[in-house]
Design a protein around this motif. Sequence first.
Motif, PDB file in Angstrom:
ATOM      1  N   MET A  29      -3.677   5.358   1.498  1.00  0.00           N
ATOM      2  CA  MET A  29      -3.408   6.043   2.769  1.00  0.00           C
ATOM      3  C   MET A  29      -1.915   6.323   2.924  1.00  0.00           C
ATOM      4  O   MET A  29      -1.512   7.380   3.405  1.00  0.00           O
ATOM      5  CB  MET A  29      -3.916   5.185   3.933  1.00  0.00           C
ATOM      6  N   ALA A  30      -1.102   5.363   2.482  1.00  0.00           N
ATOM      7  CA  ALA A  30       0.353   5.548   2.559  1.00  0.00           C
ATOM      8  C   ALA A  30       0.801   6.681   1.647  1.00  0.00           C
ATOM      9  O   ALA A  30       1.797   7.346   1.917  1.00  0.00           O
ATOM     10  CB  ALA A  30       1.066   4.250   2.180  1.00  0.00           C
ATOM     11  N   GLN A  31       0.044   6.898   0.578  1.00  0.00           N
ATOM     12  CA  GLN A  31       0.382   7.977  -0.361  1.00  0.00           C
ATOM     13  C   GLN A  31      -0.257   9.307   0.031  1.00  0.00           C
ATOM     14  O   GLN A  31      -0.102  10.306  -0.673  1.00  0.00           O
ATOM     15  CB  GLN A  31      -0.064   7.586  -1.774  1.00  0.00           C
ATOM     16  N   GLY A  32      -1.035   9.300   1.113  1.00  0.00           N
ATOM     17  CA  GLY A  32      -1.658  10.534   1.576  1.00  0.00           C
ATOM     18  C   GLY A  32      -2.867  10.954   0.759  1.00  0.00           C
ATOM     19  O   GLY A  32      -3.348  12.082   0.881  1.00  0.00           O
ATOM     20  N   ARG A  33      -3.374  10.042  -0.073  1.00  0.00           N
ATOM     21  CA  ARG A  33      -4.543  10.377  -0.898  1.00  0.00           C
ATOM     22  C   ARG A  33      -5.847  10.168  -0.131  1.00  0.00           C
ATOM     23  O   ARG A  33      -6.912  10.606  -0.549  1.00  0.00           O
ATOM     24  CB  ARG A  33      -4.536   9.555  -2.191  1.00  0.00           C
ATOM     25  N   VAL A  34      -5.730   9.415   0.991  1.00  0.00           N
ATOM     26  CA  VAL A  34      -6.867   9.136   1.877  1.00  0.00           C
ATOM     27  C   VAL A  34      -6.393   9.511   3.280  1.00  0.00           C
ATOM     28  O   VAL A  34      -5.219   9.276   3.616  1.00  0.00           O
ATOM     29  CB  VAL A  34      -7.233   7.629   1.777  1.00  0.00           C
ATOM     30  N   PRO A  35      -7.255  10.109   4.104  1.00  0.00           N
ATOM     31  CA  PRO A  35      -6.814  10.520   5.447  1.00  0.00           C
ATOM     32  C   PRO A  35      -6.291   9.340   6.272  1.00  0.00           C
ATOM     33  O   PRO A  35      -6.830   8.234   6.194  1.00  0.00           O
ATOM     34  CB  PRO A  35      -8.089  11.095   6.084  1.00  0.00           C
ATOM     35  N   PHE A  36      -5.243   9.589   7.038  1.00  0.00           N
ATOM     36  CA  PHE A  36      -4.639   8.556   7.883  1.00  0.00           C
ATOM     37  C   PHE A  36      -5.625   8.122   8.961  1.00  0.00           C
ATOM     38  O   PHE A  36      -6.240   8.953   9.631  1.00  0.00           O
ATOM     39  CB  PHE A  36      -3.366   9.103   8.533  1.00  0.00           C
ATOM     40  N   ASP A  37      -5.782   6.813   9.096  1.00  0.00           N
ATOM     41  CA  ASP A  37      -6.650   6.240  10.141  1.00  0.00           C
ATOM     42  C   ASP A  37      -5.831   5.171  10.860  1.00  0.00           C
ATOM     43  O   ASP A  37      -5.598   4.083  10.317  1.00  0.00           O
ATOM     44  CB  ASP A  37      -7.913   5.653   9.502  1.00  0.00           C
ATOM     45  N   ALA A  38      -5.381   5.493  12.054  1.00  0.00           N
ATOM     46  CA  ALA A  38      -4.443   4.626  12.771  1.00  0.00           C
ATOM     47  C   ALA A  38      -5.012   3.230  13.006  1.00  0.00           C
ATOM     48  O   ALA A  38      -4.277   2.235  12.928  1.00  0.00           O
ATOM     49  CB  ALA A  38      -4.061   5.270  14.103  1.00  0.00           C
ATOM     50  N   LYS A  39      -6.298   3.139  13.285  1.00  0.00           N
ATOM     51  CA  LYS A  39      -6.873   1.819  13.568  1.00  0.00           C
ATOM     52  C   LYS A  39      -6.953   0.961  12.304  1.00  0.00           C
ATOM     53  O   LYS A  39      -6.634  -0.231  12.334  1.00  0.00           O
ATOM     54  CB  LYS A  39      -8.267   1.955  14.194  1.00  0.00           C
TER      55      LYS A  39
END
Length: 128
Positions: A29-39
């Motif tokens: 997620m930090a690399q943007g390979r997975v969509p950002f999910d704030a929770k």
Amino acid sequence: QFQKPEDAIKYRKAAFTVMASHFGRLGPMAQGRVPFDAKVVADNIAIAATMSALPFAGFGAGTDKGDTKAKPEVWSEADKFAAAAKKMQDAMAALNVAAKSGNADQFKAAFGETGKTCKGCHDDFRKE
Ligand code: ASC
């Protein structure tokens, strides 16, 4: 606090393992390979930040031998090791603030900075 040196070693490894699990799973997620999910970010970083306080109690006297990758420098350069630990904890605390903000860019930046503190300590104080 610990009955035997082996117990301290087991404890610190367990604490690092849980911290690394909750931190590391956010890498994609930090690399943007997975969509950002704030929770997902906030929940996992909260756990990693809590865990970051724990492992260092397990590096007391007599815990340098046994099933460990810790280098002798952990004890011979104890001040430097303590500073590296604090650097990670401070980075993790800042990451926790960023994670709670719900801002993807802040999270990504703070995640990267925290990862550097993990690696920095490994380079100096962990074998392999
Ligand atoms: C992790 C993990 C580490 C750090 C490090 C960052 O997820 O387990 O030790 O990130 O690889 O460079």
